[in-house]
Write an enzyme that holds these catalytic residues in place. Structure first.
Site, mmCIF file in Angstrom:
data_model
loop_
_atom_site.group_PDB
_atom_site.id
_atom_site.type_symbol
_atom_site.label_atom_id
_atom_site.label_comp_id
_atom_site.label_asym_id
_atom_site.label_seq_id
_atom_site.Cartn_x
_atom_site.Cartn_y
_atom_site.Cartn_z
ATOM 1 N N ARG A 236 -10.916 61.173 49.490
ATOM 2 C CA ARG A 236 -9.546 61.053 49.012
ATOM 3 C C ARG A 236 -8.690 60.595 50.190
ATOM 4 O O ARG A 236 -8.927 61.011 51.325
ATOM 5 C CB ARG A 236 -9.008 62.401 48.507
ATOM 6 N N GLU A 265 -2.426 55.934 45.860
ATOM 7 C CA GLU A 265 -3.046 54.877 45.035
ATOM 8 C C GLU A 265 -2.199 54.619 43.792
ATOM 9 O O GLU A 265 -1.683 55.567 43.204
ATOM 10 C CB GLU A 265 -4.457 55.312 44.630
ATOM 11 N N HIS A 283 -10.750 52.067 45.090
ATOM 12 C CA HIS A 283 -11.306 53.324 44.545
ATOM 13 C C HIS A 283 -12.375 53.032 43.474
ATOM 14 O O HIS A 283 -12.186 53.339 42.291
ATOM 15 C CB HIS A 283 -10.193 54.206 43.957
#
Ligand code: NAP
Ligand code: 8YV
Length: 325
Positions: A236, A265, A283
């Site tokens: 993360r 994000e 991602h």
């Protein structure tokens, strides 16, 4: 208030497999399609017993779950459930499920691909060909190498372990940092992350997000990794102090970074776009048709099995089944 029918709320856009799988069993409400969400929650909130959210769906916190007095289970699309307040859920008798194991190999593959791309500069080499530079400027510059390198893994769990097994096959020496040493692995354990960063060439970040790991990869860790150090983050964005990472990459005090995840994000610090020593991915760690289908099916199966009184399949640690108290 007793509720007879199991109704499910989907908080954000999900893959069709999840929506259709839930619709085959339950009355499903799609919060993300509603123009007046507040009115829906006020009139139908008490009917909701299952909820599905996931990365990018916004925070499912205590304040939100508390608006559904008969909520019993929250299905998180992803193994990382930092977007759900699982502690609050456990304290209020609500089960949270996630999607472990089914994505482990996919994410480990991606992590190794990102590592090789960063060290051997594969995206930069691809751009070199497309830009016509092979013709105009000659051969692409030589790159770094994985030969005789040591990698430290932050978080030797399911995915970290799968990355380690792949890295062994690549001939890398391995070390790891987590809160406790693992008894059954041959890799060197470091109780201190900064000590490990000082001793390795590559830092692979694959521990959970959330407040307990926020900025765990701080200035001291990145400076210890140093000008030749490679940082790979597939966990993360919150684990890494992002502004400091950008500063150190720009100044050359950190060698290079391969990043699949970012703090906010889908916003990525624009300073990174101009840097030649970074590889940036949106991602995509688990992002294959095969693995996303497995994850989606597990989200559905957890809620269906729970609704049939057979308990959840993959409850998270904070909400063990059967719930205590
Ligand atoms: P896992 O099996 O629970 O492993 C997590 C590891 O992190 C454990 O070994 C744990 O060991 C360690 N850890 C936890 N808290 C720590 C802390 N404060 N400091 C140091 N180490 C800590 O989880 P997993 O299935 O491998 O998944 C790991 C994470 O990867 C997920 O939570 C998710 O955020 C991320 N992920 C990203 C993608 C992607 O698309 N990029 C895809 C899937 C998952 P100890 O308990 O001994 O500390
Ligand atoms: C996301 C992930 O869930 O499992 C995790 O923790 O980060 C990913 O698999 C996936 O990108 C869905 O948004």
């Amino acid at each position: 208030m007793p509720v007879s029918k199991f109704e499910v709320l989907i908080t954000g856009q999900v893959m069709p497999l999840i929506r259709e799988g839930l619709e085959a069993h339950f009355t499903v409400h799609k919060l993300y399609e509603m123009t007046d969400k507040e009115a829906f929650i006020a009139s139908h909130g008490a009917k909701i017993r299952g909820m599905v959210g996931g990365a990018g769906h916004g925070k499912i916190d205590g304040a939100f779950m508390g608006r559904f007095p008969n909520l019993q289970i929250v299905g998180n699309f992803g193994v990382g459930y930092d977007g759900v307040d699982a502690k609050w859920a456990g304290e209020h008798g609500i089960i949270v499920t996630n999607t472990p194991d089914v994505l482990t190999d996919e994410v480990a593959d991606l992590a190794m691909g990102l590592l090789i791309s960063t060290v051997r500069r594969l995206p930069q080499a691809d751009r070199y060909v497309r830009d016509g530079k092979w013709l105009s400027q000659g051969n692409f510059p030589l790159t770094g190498s994985l030969r005789e390198k040591k990698m430290g893994i932050l978080g030797l769990g399911r995915i970290g372990g799968a990355i380690a097994r792949r890295a062994e096959a690549f001939g890398l020496s391995l070390a790891y940092h987590s809160r406790s040493p693992k008894l059954d692995v041959p890799y060197t354990y470091y109780a201190s992350l900064v000590d490990m960063a000082r001793d390795v060439d590559i830092l692979m970040v694959i521990a959970p997000g959330g407040e307990s790991t926020r900025n765990i990869v701080n200035r001291a860790v990145m400076e210890a990794l140093g000008p030749a150090g490679i940082l790979i983050n597939v966990a993360r964005g919150t684990l890494v102090d992002e502004p400091v990472m950008v500063e150190l990459l720009k100044s050359g005090k950190l060698g290079a970074a391969g990043l699949d995840v970012f703090e906010k994000e889908p916003t990525v610090p624009t300073d990174l776009f101009a840097l030649e020593n970074v590889v940036l991915l949106p991602h995509v760690g688990s992002g294959s048709h095969y693995t996303r289908n497995k994850m989606g099916q597990l989200v559905v199966d957890n809620i269906v099995q729970f609704s049939e009184g057979r308990g959840p399949i993959t409850p998270v640690a904070e909400t063990p089944w059967p719930l205590k108290g």
